[in-house]
Scaffold this motif. Structure first.
Motif, short mmCIF file in Angstrom:
data_model
loop_
_atom_site.label_atom_id
_atom_site.label_comp_id
_atom_site.label_asym_id
_atom_site.label_seq_id
_atom_site.Cartn_x
_atom_site.Cartn_y
_atom_site.Cartn_z
N GLU A 64 51.34 22.20 7.16
CA GLU A 64 52.82 21.85 6.39
C GLU A 64 53.70 22.58 5.65
OE1 GLU A 64 50.25 20.73 5.89
OE2 GLU A 64 49.80 19.02 6.02
N HIS A 103 40.99 8.09 4.76
CA HIS A 103 41.76 8.18 6.22
C HIS A 103 41.17 8.73 7.31
CE1 HIS A 103 44.58 10.86 8.30
NE2 HIS A 103 45.58 10.98 7.37
N PRO A 104 41.96 7.36 8.40
CA PRO A 104 41.54 7.86 9.32
C PRO A 104 40.86 8.75 10.56
CG PRO A 104 43.67 6.77 10.00
CD PRO A 104 43.26 6.78 8.48
N ARG A 105 41.40 10.13 9.40
CA ARG A 105 41.10 11.27 10.41
C ARG A 105 39.50 11.85 10.20
NH1 ARG A 105 45.49 16.38 10.08
NH2 ARG A 105 44.14 17.25 11.61
N THR A 114 55.93 17.22 6.19
CA THR A 114 55.02 16.70 7.23
C THR A 114 56.25 17.31 8.98
OG1 THR A 114 55.89 15.00 7.75
CG2 THR A 114 54.42 14.71 5.95
N ASN A 115 55.41 16.65 9.94
CA ASN A 115 56.09 16.63 11.05
C ASN A 115 57.24 16.25 11.74
OD1 ASN A 115 53.73 18.31 11.63
ND2 ASN A 115 52.90 17.65 13.02
N HIS A 174 42.05 14.52 3.48
CA HIS A 174 42.20 14.04 5.10
C HIS A 174 43.14 15.94 5.91
CE1 HIS A 174 45.91 14.53 2.75
NE2 HIS A 174 46.54 14.13 3.91
N ARG A 175 42.83 16.76 5.00
CA ARG A 175 44.02 17.48 5.12
C ARG A 175 43.31 18.38 6.65
NH1 ARG A 175 48.11 18.09 3.63
NH2 ARG A 175 47.70 16.94 1.49
N PRO A 225 53.29 8.81 2.74
CA PRO A 225 53.49 9.44 1.45
C PRO A 225 55.40 9.68 1.42
CG PRO A 225 52.81 11.44 2.65
CD PRO A 225 52.30 11.06 2.94
N GLN A 227 55.00 8.62 13.39
CA GLN A 227 53.82 9.40 12.63
C GLN A 227 52.71 8.67 12.51
OE1 GLN A 227 55.11 13.19 10.89
NE2 GLN A 227 52.46 13.73 10.84
N HIS A 228 52.25 7.91 11.49
CA HIS A 228 51.31 7.00 11.35
C HIS A 228 51.80 5.38 11.76
CE1 HIS A 228 49.84 9.70 7.08
NE2 HIS A 228 49.82 10.31 8.35
N TYR A 229 50.52 4.79 12.13
CA TYR A 229 50.85 3.98 13.04
C TYR A 229 49.93 2.89 12.35
CZ TYR A 229 48.30 6.44 15.19
OH TYR A 229 47.06 7.01 15.28
N ASP A 230 48.68 3.20 11.51
CA ASP A 230 47.74 1.66 11.55
C ASP A 230 48.28 1.40 10.10
OD1 ASP A 230 46.25 2.93 13.66
OD2 ASP A 230 44.48 3.66 11.32
N SER A 270 50.26 9.89 17.47
CA SER A 270 48.92 10.28 17.39
C SER A 270 49.64 11.96 18.53
CB SER A 270 47.55 10.79 16.54
OG SER A 270 47.92 9.78 16.49
C1 UD1 Z 1 49.65 14.08 7.99
C2 UD1 Z 1 50.66 15.28 7.37
C3 UD1 Z 1 50.37 15.50 6.31
C4 UD1 Z 1 50.11 14.59 5.07
C5 UD1 Z 1 49.94 13.33 5.44
C6 UD1 Z 1 49.83 12.31 5.09
C7 UD1 Z 1 51.86 16.75 9.23
C8 UD1 Z 1 51.10 18.03 10.45
N1 UD1 Z 1 50.53 16.50 8.33
O1 UD1 Z 1 48.84 14.18 7.88
O2 UD1 Z 1 51.29 16.89 6.09
O3 UD1 Z 1 49.54 14.92 4.52
O4 UD1 Z 1 50.05 12.97 7.31
O5 UD1 Z 1 49.18 11.19 5.08
O6 UD1 Z 1 52.79 15.70 9.36
N2 UD1 Z 1 45.70 8.76 13.01
C9 UD1 Z 1 45.38 7.26 12.66
N3 UD1 Z 1 46.08 6.03 12.59
C10 UD1 Z 1 47.36 6.47 12.16
C11 UD1 Z 1 47.80 8.23 11.76
C12 UD1 Z 1 46.99 8.84 12.26
O7 UD1 Z 1 43.86 6.96 13.33
O8 UD1 Z 1 48.06 4.86 11.28
C13 UD1 Z 1 44.20 9.95 12.98
C14 UD1 Z 1 44.57 10.44 14.35
O9 UD1 Z 1 43.74 10.63 15.07
C15 UD1 Z 1 45.75 11.29 13.84
C16 UD1 Z 1 45.04 12.57 12.12
O10 UD1 Z 1 44.88 10.52 12.07
O11 UD1 Z 1 45.38 12.37 15.19
C17 UD1 Z 1 46.29 13.29 12.25
O12 UD1 Z 1 47.16 12.46 11.42
P1 UD1 Z 1 48.39 13.04 11.65
O13 UD1 Z 1 49.50 11.77 11.56
O14 UD1 Z 1 48.88 13.98 12.84
O15 UD1 Z 1 48.06 14.57 10.24
P2 UD1 Z 1 47.79 13.33 9.08
O16 UD1 Z 1 46.04 13.84 8.49
O17 UD1 Z 1 47.98 11.73 8.81
#
Ligand code: UD1
Ligand code: UDP
Length: 362
Positions: A127, A232-234, A94-95, A202-203, A11, A35-38, A62
């Protein structure tokens, strides 16, 4: 004025798009925390939207909240030392937001928070901690709504607060027509306008709790129309871990996350949206698509008050019923500004930091 902006999650790339356009001409450093890399959560936004390429990618990736935030802080501090910006600008909750705010607050750098004053009043939500702490470390706070300004005042923050509107509204208006004309996502996924629900989940509260995730899948599986779920990958990982991904009904159409233009097109054409996202609730509101929010509370209460959004939690029956009912919408209010938030942010920053507006600076 030298501005260091910090982004890291999906976002924030969307929010950085109108703001970086409005700040064009200033000396800027864009830091991507990693933080996001995919590709679908990161690169795609830089390819589609006119956001400058990040000057630095901290490659944090992550991890636990502790390791992720700590690594961001350490690496960002290095960038601040090298670049000596006047302003450290952060977005959302976010973080990556909190890391940027903490680094700026400990140095002689003005911290600027875009999307200040939002509260869910649920401290279990990571958050919420990020928002509260960021607001309390910020020198300039750009609030999207009157309520956000009042919330900050209630916490004793009145200086440096400016109601500017929502930058995601700016972003949406800038791409809406292009998405309508050029996105082929509906053809590609085999859906037609008005004949599907689009959903995102994804929350942490929904993905880390097996019962909640199961109830959400059950509610969506019984929706009155097919459900397109750019996952979302999560969430994919959580569903895979429980074995649930193997026996999902055909009416649930799982796809990889899509780019911003395709997602806006999906939202625009959907009969209903079901989500736990913050940004998606607002975008649905802007596009006149009724929204079923799979959470107990929202920061975007105005969308609920206006009748365009309903909070249903992770309750299968409530999800199903609300995806099937008529929404009694009132005349549409405009609580989040007029789509010119980024321009207001740029002008206010120029005044506050004592730099002439870009047009006059040359
Ligand atoms: C994060 C934010 C959230 C925001 C969301 C937007 C925090 C605490 N959370 O949540 O507020 O709404 O981003 O999408 O900052 N992963 C992948 N590929 C990626 C990124 C993440 O596979 O590119 C997977 C990993 O397993 C990781 C998990 O997703 O452990 C969570 O990723 P993370 O960035 O920690 O939190 P989001 O759920 O993405
Ligand atoms: N989004 C996107 N592709 C998707 C899902 C969402 O481009 O497959 C966009 C959406 O339009 C919105 C942002 O991502 O601008 C919302 O991100 P997310 O829901 O991950 O985070 P939140 O807003 O809850 O922090």
């Amino acid at each position: 004025m030298k501005i260091c902006s910090v982004v890291g999650a999906r976002p924030q790339f969307v929010k950085a798009f109108p703001v970086s356009e409005a700040l064009g001409g200033h000396d800027r450093v864009l830091v991507h925390t990693g933080q996001h890399y995919d590709r679908e959560l990161s690169d795609v936004f830089f390819e589609e939207l006119p956001i400058p390429e990040p000057d630095e990618n901290l490659g944090v990736g992550s991890g636990t909240h502790a390791t992720q935030t700590a690594e961001m802080i350490e690496k960002l501090a290095g960038v601040v030392t090298r670049e000596s910006p006047d302003v450290l600008l952060v977005y959302g909750d976010t973080n990556s937001t909190l890391a940027g705010a903490l680094v700026g607050a400990k140095r002689d750098v003005q911290v600027v928070h875009v999307e200040a004053g939002l509260r869910s009043y649920n401290r279990a939500m990571p958050e919420e901690t990020n928002r509260v702490l960021t607001d309390h470390c910020s020198d300039l706070l750009f609030a999207p709504s009157e309520r956000a300004v009042e919330t900050l005042a209630g916490e004793g923050i009145t200086e440096g607060v400016h109601e500017v509107g929502d930058v995601t509204y700016d972003a949406l208006l800038a791409v809406r027509d292009r998405a309508r004309e050029h996105s082929r996502v509906l053809d590609r996924l085999g859906h037609e306008d008005g004949e599907y629900v689009v959903a995102t989940v994804h929350r942490a509260a929904n993905t880390e709790n097996e019962d909640r995730l199961a109830a959400i899948v059950e509610g969506l599986a019984d929706a009155p129309q097919p459900v397109v779920l750019p996952v979302h990958p999560r969430t994919r990982a959580a569903l895979t871990a429980t074995g649930r991904i193997a026996d999902l009904p055909d009416s649930l159409h799982f796809v990889d996350p899509v780019g911003y233009l395709d997602f806006v097109r999906l939202l625009d054409g959907a009969e209903r949206v079901a989500t736990d996202s913050g940004g998606v609730q607002k975008e649905a509101f802007y596009l006149d698509t009724p929204c079923v929010t799979m959470r107990e509370e929202t920061e975007w209460v105005e969308t609920v008050e206006a009748g365009w959004n309903v909070l249903v939690g992770a309750d299968a029956d409530a999800i199903r019923r609300n995806l099937d009912r008529r929404f009694a919408v009132s005349e549409k209010p405009q609580p989040y500004g007029d789509g010119n938030a980024a321009g207001r942010i740029a002008r206010t920053l120029e005044r506050a930091v004592g730099t002439a507006p870009v047009e006059d600076a040359v």
